[in-house]
Design an enzyme around this catalytic site. Structure first.
Site, PDB file in Angstrom:
ATOM      1  N   LYS A 111       0.833  -1.216   0.000  1.00 40.97           N
ATOM      2  CA  LYS A 111       0.000   0.000   0.000  1.00 40.97           C
ATOM      3  C   LYS A 111       0.861   1.257   0.000  1.00 40.97           C
ATOM      4  CE  LYS A 111      -4.181  -1.545  -0.095  1.00 40.97           C
ATOM      5  NZ  LYS A 111      -4.949  -1.454  -1.315  1.00 40.97           N
ATOM      6  N   LYS A 194      -2.377 -12.031  -9.498  1.00 39.68           N
ATOM      7  CA  LYS A 194      -3.763 -12.360  -9.124  1.00 39.68           C
ATOM      8  C   LYS A 194      -4.790 -11.384  -9.709  1.00 39.68           C
ATOM      9  CE  LYS A 194      -4.711  -9.846  -4.916  1.00 39.68           C
ATOM     10  NZ  LYS A 194      -5.580  -9.847  -3.760  1.00 39.68           N
ATOM     11  N   LYS A 197      -9.270  -6.140  -7.895  1.00 41.32           N
ATOM     12  CA  LYS A 197      -9.892  -4.875  -8.286  1.00 41.32           C
ATOM     13  C   LYS A 197      -9.082  -3.694  -7.797  1.00 41.32           C
ATOM     14  CE  LYS A 197     -13.093  -5.095  -4.413  1.00 41.32           C
ATOM     15  NZ  LYS A 197     -13.081  -6.525  -4.048  1.00 41.32           N
TER      16      LYS A 197
HETATM   17  P1  ADP Z   1      -8.945  -7.249  -4.289  1.00 46.09           P
HETATM   18  O1  ADP Z   1      -7.541  -7.776  -4.384  1.00 46.09           O
HETATM   19  O2  ADP Z   1      -9.657  -7.381  -5.581  1.00 46.09           O
HETATM   20  O3  ADP Z   1      -9.006  -5.864  -3.719  1.00 46.09           O
HETATM   21  P2  ADP Z   1      -9.845  -8.146  -1.738  1.00 46.09           P
HETATM   22  O4  ADP Z   1      -8.483  -7.905  -1.194  1.00 46.09           O
HETATM   23  O5  ADP Z   1     -10.946  -7.209  -1.370  1.00 46.09           O
HETATM   24  O6  ADP Z   1      -9.723  -8.231  -3.309  1.00 46.09           O
HETATM   25  O7  ADP Z   1     -10.261  -9.644  -1.355  1.00 46.09           O
HETATM   26  C1  ADP Z   1     -11.499 -10.066  -0.798  1.00 46.09           C
HETATM   27  C2  ADP Z   1     -11.467 -11.565  -0.588  1.00 46.09           C
HETATM   28  O8  ADP Z   1     -11.317 -12.231  -1.845  1.00 46.09           O
HETATM   29  C3  ADP Z   1     -10.301 -12.084   0.267  1.00 46.09           C
HETATM   30  O9  ADP Z   1     -10.718 -13.188   1.035  1.00 46.09           O
HETATM   31  C4  ADP Z   1      -9.276 -12.505  -0.728  1.00 46.09           C
HETATM   32  O10 ADP Z   1      -8.434 -13.522  -0.232  1.00 46.09           O
HETATM   33  C5  ADP Z   1     -10.146 -13.026  -1.858  1.00 46.09           C
HETATM   34  N1  ADP Z   1      -9.460 -12.803  -3.143  1.00 46.09           N
HETATM   35  C6  ADP Z   1      -9.236 -11.605  -3.738  1.00 46.09           C
HETATM   36  N2  ADP Z   1      -8.616 -11.761  -4.931  1.00 46.09           N
HETATM   37  C7  ADP Z   1      -8.442 -13.106  -5.069  1.00 46.09           C
HETATM   38  C8  ADP Z   1      -7.879 -13.918  -6.086  1.00 46.09           C
HETATM   39  N3  ADP Z   1      -7.379 -13.394  -7.200  1.00 46.09           N
HETATM   40  N4  ADP Z   1      -7.873 -15.259  -5.898  1.00 46.09           N
HETATM   41  C9  ADP Z   1      -8.392 -15.808  -4.776  1.00 46.09           C
HETATM   42  N5  ADP Z   1      -8.944 -15.109  -3.782  1.00 46.09           N
HETATM   43  C10 ADP Z   1      -8.975 -13.768  -3.922  1.00 46.09           C
END
Ligand code: ADP
Ligand code: TRP
Length: 331
Positions: A111, A194, A197
């Site tokens: 971050k 990965k 968003k």
């Molecule tokens: P982002 O990376 O899109 O901001 P978040 O950090 O808000 O997503 O993740 C919300 C949930 O979804 C968490 O439990 C996270 O482990 C899961 N998650 C997010 N991206 C992935 C991914 N590419 N593969 C598997 N799980 C994911």
């Protein structure tokens, strides 16, 4: 029955990674466990959303939780900021959370790089708030994707430390959970790591994407000029597309394109067309329910109020006991 807690930050629509890594497991777990699932709106303030966006994002997340199959009759579904007891536990845990350990957290270091003009204390103490979310309901299991492993480790540290300082066995040490399988990481469409968003929105397929949007995104996914030698290892961007097929396509389809890659006859255009149609088929039932739920404000309000009441009851009891343990005692 074991206690389960998990949440997702409302920062836009949920994508296939959120679904496979977290939401899908929420849905499966609600039948066998005592589940608390929430929308982490306090956490989302670290990026300074404006009030209208924040409210819209919370509503989208709620709709998508329900559309994915969460049943408010089975699981407790609530909004984090409806349970301010969480903020009190966060304050108390912060007194025993140390700068050094917080600065070493990978997500904090990421971050700092992503938002150098907004390195606020909320970012630094993000894992403390997350620990409060989890242990306020004394959870044993936390369904999350691989990227949250380190945060769970911190949660265990804070729970253990509280128990040690006060000489009690009060908070259980919760574990990340994925039905005994490796934690999942769904790749994105941009050739990188990965699907995300917050890191790169262009790489994500959202549950609320219309079929046309899914087709366009997948047709634009990163590929290369194709294999040149038989049975060569797949480059990352291509492996990513195969990994996505693992989620949404039939085994025969995957075997067909795998063979075509290995004998160098593969046409990525064909693979993408197939992947797009399979993806659309996979997300269609969820999209259908998203459309229905979006306009049903009366139902959404009822869900949120019921969830809030159940979550507050559980959280209040913990806060009462924690205050007593710490030494905030009545006269
Ligand atoms: P982002 O990376 O899109 O901001 P978040 O950090 O808000 O997503 O993740 C919300 C949930 O979804 C968490 O439990 C996270 O482990 C899961 N998650 C997010 N991206 C992935 C991914 N590419 N593969 C598997 N799980 C994911
Ligand atoms: N940090 C999680 C994420 O980015 C969201 C979250 C906040 C969470 N509090 C939690 C997940 C408690 C599980 C349990 O995805």
């Amino acid at each position: 029955m074991e206690r389960v807690v998990s949440g997702i930050r409302p920062t836009g629509n949920l994508h296939l990674g959120n679904y496979m890594g977290a939401l899908r497991n929420f849905v499966k777990m609600q039948h066998e466990h005592d589940c608390f699932f929430f929308i982490a709106d306090y956490h989302s303030l670290t990026t300074h959303p404006n009030p209208t966006d924040l409210h819209g994002n919370v509503k989208d997340a709620l709709v998508e939780y329900l559309a994915a199959g969460l049943d408010p009759e089975k699981a407790t579904l609530y909004i984090q900021s409806d349970v301010p007891e969480t903020a009190e536990l966060y304050l108390l845990l912060n007194m025993n959370a140390y700068l050094g350990e917080l600065e070493r957290v990978t997500s904090f270091k990421d971050k700092i790089r992503q938002q150098p003009d907004n390195i606020n204390a909320g970012l630094l103490t993000y894992p403390v708030l997350m620990a409060a979310d989890i242990i306020i309901h004394k959870a044993a299991k936390v369904p999350v994707g691989k990227d949250q492993e380190q945060h769970l480790e911190m949660t265990r540290t804070f729970a253990r430390r509280f128990n040690r300082i006060y000489g009690v066995e009060y908070f259980p040490e919760p574990e990340a959970f994925n039905f005994g399988q490796e934690l999942i990481r769904i790749p994105g469409l941009d050739g990188g790591g990965k699907m995300s968003k917050s890191d790169n929105p262009g790489s994500a397929i959202f549950l609320a994407d219309e079929p046309e949007v899914i087709r366009k995104k997948i047709m634009r996914a990163v590929t290369d000029e194709g294999p040149k030698t038989l049975n060569q290892p797949k480059p990352q961007a291509i492996q990513n597309l195969f990994d996505l097929m693992q989620v949404v396509s039939e085994p025969d389809t995957i075997a067909h394109f795998d063979a075509a890659f290995n004998n160098c006859t593969i046409r990525y255009g064909d693979l993408k067309k197939q992947l797009a149609e399979d993806m659309i088929r996979f997300t269609a039932p969820i999209l259908e329910r998203i459309r229905e739920l979006r306009s049903n404000d009366t139902y959404l309000r009822k869900v949120v109020h019921t969830g809030r009441d159940k979550a507050v009851t559980s959280a209040r009891q913990t806060i009462r006991e924690v205050r007593e343990i710490i030494g905030f005692r009545g006269f």
